[in-house]
Design a protein around this motif. Sequence first.
Motif, short mmCIF file in Angstrom:
data_model
loop_
_atom_site.label_atom_id
_atom_site.label_comp_id
_atom_site.label_asym_id
_atom_site.label_seq_id
_atom_site.Cartn_x
_atom_site.Cartn_y
_atom_site.Cartn_z
N GLY A 354 0.81 -1.21 0.00
CA GLY A 354 0.00 0.00 0.00
C GLY A 354 0.85 1.27 0.00
O GLY A 354 1.81 1.39 -0.75
N LYS A 355 0.50 2.20 0.86
CA LYS A 355 1.19 3.50 0.90
C LYS A 355 2.62 3.41 1.41
O LYS A 355 3.40 4.35 1.27
CB LYS A 355 0.40 4.48 1.76
N PHE A 356 2.96 2.27 2.03
CA PHE A 356 4.32 2.11 2.55
C PHE A 356 5.28 1.58 1.48
O PHE A 356 6.48 1.47 1.73
CB PHE A 356 4.33 1.16 3.75
N SER A 357 4.79 1.24 0.33
CA SER A 357 5.60 0.61 -0.71
C SER A 357 6.78 1.48 -1.13
O SER A 357 7.93 1.02 -1.14
CB SER A 357 4.73 0.29 -1.92
N ILE A 358 6.51 2.73 -1.49
CA ILE A 358 7.57 3.62 -1.98
C ILE A 358 8.61 3.92 -0.89
O ILE A 358 9.82 3.78 -1.13
CB ILE A 358 6.98 4.92 -2.54
N PRO A 359 8.20 4.33 0.33
CA PRO A 359 9.21 4.60 1.37
C PRO A 359 10.09 3.39 1.68
O PRO A 359 11.32 3.53 1.82
CB PRO A 359 8.37 5.00 2.59
N ILE A 360 9.49 2.21 1.77
CA ILE A 360 10.28 1.01 2.06
C ILE A 360 11.23 0.71 0.90
O ILE A 360 12.39 0.32 1.11
CB ILE A 360 9.35 -0.19 2.32
N GLY A 361 10.77 0.92 -0.33
CA GLY A 361 11.63 0.70 -1.49
C GLY A 361 12.81 1.66 -1.53
O GLY A 361 13.92 1.28 -1.91
N VAL A 362 12.57 2.91 -1.14
CA VAL A 362 13.65 3.90 -1.10
C VAL A 362 14.71 3.50 -0.07
O VAL A 362 15.92 3.56 -0.33
CB VAL A 362 13.09 5.30 -0.77
N ILE A 363 14.26 3.09 1.12
CA ILE A 363 15.20 2.68 2.17
C ILE A 363 16.01 1.46 1.73
O ILE A 363 17.23 1.40 1.92
CB ILE A 363 14.44 2.38 3.47
N ALA A 364 15.33 0.48 1.13
CA ALA A 364 16.02 -0.72 0.67
C ALA A 364 17.06 -0.40 -0.39
O ALA A 364 18.20 -0.90 -0.35
CB ALA A 364 15.00 -1.72 0.12
N SER A 365 16.71 0.46 -1.32
CA SER A 365 17.64 0.83 -2.39
C SER A 365 18.85 1.58 -1.83
O SER A 365 19.99 1.31 -2.21
CB SER A 365 16.93 1.70 -3.43
N ALA A 366 18.60 2.50 -0.89
CA ALA A 366 19.69 3.28 -0.30
C ALA A 366 20.64 2.37 0.47
O ALA A 366 21.87 2.54 0.42
CB ALA A 366 19.12 4.35 0.62
N PHE A 367 20.09 1.39 1.18
CA PHE A 367 20.93 0.47 1.96
C PHE A 367 21.87 -0.32 1.05
O PHE A 367 23.07 -0.43 1.33
CB PHE A 367 20.05 -0.48 2.76
N VAL A 368 21.35 -0.83 -0.05
CA VAL A 368 22.18 -1.65 -0.94
C VAL A 368 23.21 -0.79 -1.66
O VAL A 368 24.36 -1.20 -1.83
CB VAL A 368 21.29 -2.41 -1.95
N ILE A 369 22.82 0.43 -2.08
CA ILE A 369 23.77 1.33 -2.73
C ILE A 369 24.94 1.65 -1.80
O ILE A 369 26.10 1.75 -2.23
CB ILE A 369 23.06 2.63 -3.16
#
Length: 414
Positions: A354-369
Motif C-alpha cells: 500500500g502506501k508504505f511501498s515507496i518509502p520502504i523501497g527507497v530505504i532498501a535501495s539506499a541500503f544496498v547502494i
Amino acid sequence: MAELCSSMPTSGGLYYSSAVLAPPGWGPLAAWITGWSNWLGQITGAPSVNYGTAAMTLAAASIVNPDFVPQNYQVYLLTVLLMIIHACMASLPTKTIARVNNFGSSFNIVALVVVLILIPAGTNREEQGLPRFTGSKEVWGEIYAGTDFPSGVSILMSFIGVIWTMSGYDSPFHLAEECSNAAIASPRAIFLTSAVGGTFGWFLQLVVAYTVVSIPDALESDLGQPFAAYLVQVLPQKTVLAVLALTIIAGFFMGQGCMIAASRVTFAYARDDCFPFSNIWKKVNSRTKTPVNAVWFNTSVGCIMLLLIFGGSLAAGAMFSIGAIAAFVAFTTPIFIRVFFVGNRFRPGPWNLGKFSIPIGVIASAFVILMVPILCLPSVVGSNLTEATMNWTCLVYGGPMTMIMITHDVGTRS
C-alpha cells in the motif's frame, strides 16, 4: 520483492520484473544486470551452504577426536556428497519436494528456538572464572573491529554475514509456477521467511554476544569453523555436539532449499534461451514434472566452484561474499526501477504494501547502494594488503558481466 512476486509470479522472478518495469529501451540492460546477479547468487548458494555444513560436520568430528584434523580433500568430498544428495532431492516431483520443505522449515524453526534456549541455559562460563553473561556495557559499548578500517566501516563490513544468511528468501518467487494461488502464497512466504529469519537471527546474535569468551580465538581456532569454536568456549562437550547436530541438520535443509531455487532460476533463464545449450537445460522431466537437467547442470557447476576449497580459506570465502552481494543487487534492481521509474504506474498484485511501498523501497535501495561498495573492501590496508589478502569480489562479480555485455552489446538501447 514480495510485491513484485504478487504482481508477476513467475520462475524468472527478478530479472523478468526488471525487464517489464524498466523504461523503454532499457529492459535488456536491466534484465541482464538482474539476471546475472541473481543467477550468480543462486549458483553459489548451495555450494557455500554445503561447504559450511561440511566444515561444521568435520569440526564436530575434531571435537570428539582431537587428533583428527580435517583436510581440504575431506571437506571437498563431503561437500560434493551433500550437493549430490540435494540434487537428487531437487529432482523429485513437486509434491514430494513440498513435503520435504515443510518438514525442513518446521525443523529449522524448532531447532533455532532450542539453540536459543540451550546456549544461555547450558553455558559453563562460570566454571572458567567468568560471569555467566558478558555485561551489557561491554556488549554494547565496545566494538570488535575485525578489520584495519575505522570502527564505523568495520561494522558495515560485518554485514556480509547477515546478507549471506538472509539472501535465500527469494526462493518462493522462483517456485511460483509450481504452487497454487501463487500471487498470494509466494509473497506471503517471502515475507514470513525474511521476518521470522531476521527476528530469530537477531536473538541468536544477542545470545552469541552475551556469551562469547574470545572472538579472535573463535576465528583463529584449529577447528576451522568459528561457530563450532565459539560453542566449545561456552558449553560442555555433549551440549556442543547437541547444538552442532541441530545446526548441521538445519544447514542440510537450507542447502536443499538453495539447490531447488537455483535450479528453477536456471530453468527459467534457459526457457528464455539465455544459456548455451538452453534447449537441454529447459527440459522438464516427463515423469517428475521438474527441471531435472537444470538441477544437475547447477550441481556440476557448483562442484567445479568448490575446487576453490583447495585454494585456501580466502578463495573459498569468495563464494560467500560474491553470492551475497550478487543476490542483493538482484533483489534491489527491480525494486529501484519500480520506485524511481515506475512509481504509481505500478500495478500491484493482491499482496502489497500500500502506501508504505515507496518509502520502504527507497530505504532498501539506499541500503544496498551503500553496502555494495563497502562489502568489496579488503579487511586490511597499507603494507598488510597483498594479492592474497585483497578482496577480489568486485572483479569476479563484475568482470564477466561487463565482458559479456560488451561482447553481446546488451546495453544497446532499442
